[in-house]
Motif scaffolding. Structure first.
Motif, mmCIF file in Angstrom:
data_model
loop_
_atom_site.group_PDB
_atom_site.id
_atom_site.type_symbol
_atom_site.label_atom_id
_atom_site.label_comp_id
_atom_site.label_asym_id
_atom_site.label_seq_id
_atom_site.Cartn_x
_atom_site.Cartn_y
_atom_site.Cartn_z
ATOM 1 N N ASP A 201 16.347 -6.085 -43.455
ATOM 2 C CA ASP A 201 17.301 -6.454 -42.407
ATOM 3 C C ASP A 201 18.663 -5.811 -42.648
ATOM 4 N N VAL A 204 18.335 -2.345 -41.070
ATOM 5 C CA VAL A 204 18.374 -2.449 -39.600
ATOM 6 C C VAL A 204 19.813 -2.670 -39.117
ATOM 7 N N LEU A 205 20.516 -3.603 -39.777
ATOM 8 C CA LEU A 205 21.880 -3.914 -39.357
ATOM 9 C C LEU A 205 22.853 -2.794 -39.717
ATOM 10 N N ARG A 207 22.230 0.380 -39.698
ATOM 11 C CA ARG A 207 22.080 1.418 -38.680
ATOM 12 C C ARG A 207 22.740 1.004 -37.364
ATOM 13 N N ALA A 208 22.626 -0.280 -37.042
ATOM 14 C CA ALA A 208 23.235 -0.765 -35.797
ATOM 15 C C ALA A 208 24.760 -0.808 -35.909
ATOM 16 N N LEU A 209 25.262 -1.160 -37.068
ATOM 17 C CA LEU A 209 26.704 -1.272 -37.278
ATOM 18 C C LEU A 209 27.370 0.097 -37.369
ATOM 19 N N TYR A 220 30.307 -4.095 -32.471
ATOM 20 C CA TYR A 220 29.071 -4.712 -32.970
ATOM 21 C C TYR A 220 29.401 -5.902 -33.862
ATOM 22 N N GLN A 223 30.206 -8.787 -31.677
ATOM 23 C CA GLN A 223 28.960 -9.313 -31.114
ATOM 24 C C GLN A 223 28.250 -10.218 -32.127
ATOM 25 N N GLU A 401 23.635 -10.779 -41.672
ATOM 26 C CA GLU A 401 24.406 -10.934 -40.434
ATOM 27 C C GLU A 401 25.823 -11.413 -40.731
#
Length: 524
Positions: A201, A204-205, A207-209, A220, A223, A401
């Motif tokens: 995780d 995943v985070l 890459r998104a951040l 982000y 969010q 998160e």
């Protein structure tokens, strides 16, 4: 890649629950094996505790860890005495004599394709057991070691390296690689610097951040704060405070200092406190009226200081002043704390970190409105007190998160936590460490330019507020953290091990299959 997708592996992880990092690393790797090699199965095994063999017969190792990790002096003594060359020789011989047959039987019962150790107690002996089983069964059972310490480690991690019984050693830094070569006599060709394996995780985070200092990164983060029900208003800072899975350490003093400093320096912020399994601490924090605390003496003040405060408040009430509740009643857990004078462990960070050494305990309590800051930095000007909210949490499974939502992490110097924060570009303030194995983590963070170490809660809080009030400084720390992190380490390790094991399985008659065995060992 296609061949790996069609193959499945039976994996045995050797670990122990002495700290959460070993299990977490094994599970992070296991998840990647499942993703990269569909149909793969795995088992986590603590042979010493399960079979109750030496040294567990003397004292349960998991219980010993809990005691020692709460008593740094005792930990340091045991670490240093067992990390000597003389102890290495004695312990290694004793372990092989008292443990090897049990390890061999346990491994044979699982019948794995590969054995992976993520604990320093499970290297030399299981490596020997795997070699003997390979000779007996006529097929190679390769063993790999994934070191979960970051910058310094015990010799136990290198067991089996000098004999060539470890197929490959995965390390998190150049420092550990050098130790493996000099202390462990490992071949450089058999060492891979990958970073520490952390949960998927985080990848995943991460890459998104992306870059959290960019506009997209900030969006982000906002969010994520909304998802976690944290304040996402512009200008609100988030400080994440962690004390480990058990919620140990000086968390009460740290939180108190952070709250006061953010209030007095006008830093609007949310302090998220992960109390772990310490439910008593979480409840105490939830019951405190934080608004009143800003006008009281520090929570760790002496009884005499609290008595002085109580008398002062009684005098104030008699003359019409505001009434404040005593924190000593709501937070007695920290009344007797004796503050140890700490110093900022700054080294190469001296150019970017400004140390504010004033003590909160010696400052005059502010009013509930504006106050002069002439006593803080030598400049007489008014500043509006910051609006600070404290959010206590219990044990959380979505810590990734919360790290995305945070601007700064305050934590002990655990290697896994540092690796996780770095993967997300999160600056780190270190407040404590275990002598020996975690000491090097301080240098790793400080010399890496993405954090600091400070024992004293007041100085720690001052430095954190400096970071949050200086956007360019904070951005520099964040970018340096991201440069040090590798959110994909677990996948890289699992892919490399998996491909090597598949290659070995395709040539079962080759007893070497990797690093050359340098010493002949017969079946016992």
């Amino acid at each position: 890649a296609e061949s790996s997708a069609k193959a499945s592996l039976q994996i045995l992880f050797l670990f122990s629950d002495t700290g959460g990092g070993h299990r977490a690393s094994a599970e992070a790797l296991a998840r990647q094996f499942e993703l990269l090699f569909p149909g793969s199965t795995y088992q986590l095994l603590d042979v010493i505790s399960t079979e109750n063999i030496w040294p567990n017969t003397l004292y349960p190792i998991t219980e010993a860890y809990k005691f020692l990790s709460s008593n740094p002096n005792e930990w340091k003594f045991l670490y240093e005495i067992t990390n000597s060359t003389a102890s290495e020789i004695v312990i290694d011989k004793a372990s092989k004599l008292l443990q090897e047959k049990t390890f061999r039987r346990s491994i044979q019962e699982v019948n794995p394709d590969v054995v992976i150790s993520v604990h320093p107690l499970f290297t030399s002996v299981p490596a020997l057991a795997c070699h003997k089983l390979s000779l007996k069964l006529g097929r190679k059972i390769p063993m790999f070691t994934v070191i979960t310490d970051l910058a310094t480690c015990h010799w136990g991690w290198f067991g089996g390296c000098k004999e060539g019984l470890i197929q490959r050693l995965y390390v998190g830094s150049d420092q550990i690689q050098q130790l493996a070569i000099t202390r462990g006599k490992a071949s450089k060709d058999c060492i891979a610097i990958t970073g520490l394996p952390i949960r998927s995780d985080f990848d995943v985070l991460a890459r998104a951040l992306g870059d959290r200092t960019s506009q997209a990164g900030a969006a982000y983060q906002s969010q994520m704060r909304r998802k976690l029900n944290l304040n996402d208003e512009k200008g609100i800072k988030t400080i994440l405070v962690m004390g480990g899975g058990e919620g140990v350490g000086s968390l009460p003093q740290i939180i108190d200092s952070l709250y006061r400093r953010m209030r007095r320096r006008g830093v609007n912020s949310t302090i998220v406190v992960v109390c772990g399994r310490n439910e008593s601490l979480r409840k105490r924090l939830s019951c405190i009226d934080w608004y009143d605390i800003a006008s009281l003496s520090p929570t760790w003040a002496t009884d005499e200081q609290h008595e002085d405060d109580r008398e002062a408040r009684q005098d104030s009430e008699a003359t019409g002043g505001d009434k404040s509740s005593s924190i000593t009643q709501s937070f007695s857990i920290v009344r007797t704390f004796s503050s140890v004078a700490g110093k900022l462990y700054s080294k190469d960070l001296r150019s970017i970190i400004k140390t504010n050494s004033e003590k909160t305990a010696q400052e005059e309590c502010p009013s509930m409105g504006s106050r002069s800051r002439s006593g803080e930095e030598g400049e007489g000007f008014e500043v509006e007190l910051g609006q600070v909210n404290v959010v206590p949490l219990g044990f959380v499974s979505n810590i990734a998160e919360y790290m995305v939502a945070a601007d700064v992490l305050v934590s002990k110097a655990g290697p896994g936590t540092i690796a996780e924060a770095a993967s997300l570009g999160l600056p780190i303030m270190l407040t404590s460490f275990l002598p020996g194995q975690e000491e090097g983590n301080l240098d790793y963070v400080v010399e890496g330019g993405f954090g600091a170490y400070c024992e004293d809660p007041n100085e720690m809080a001052s430095t954190v507020s400096d970071w949050l009030l200086n956007e360019p400084m904070w951005a520099k720390l964040s970018r340096r953290a991201q440069k040090k992190g590798n959110s994909n380490a677990a996948a890289e390790i699992a892919r490399d091990i998996g491909m090597r094991v598949l290659e070995i399985k395709q040539r079962p008659d080759d007893d070497l299959g990797g690093c050359q065995i340098r010493q002949c060992l017969s079946v016992g």
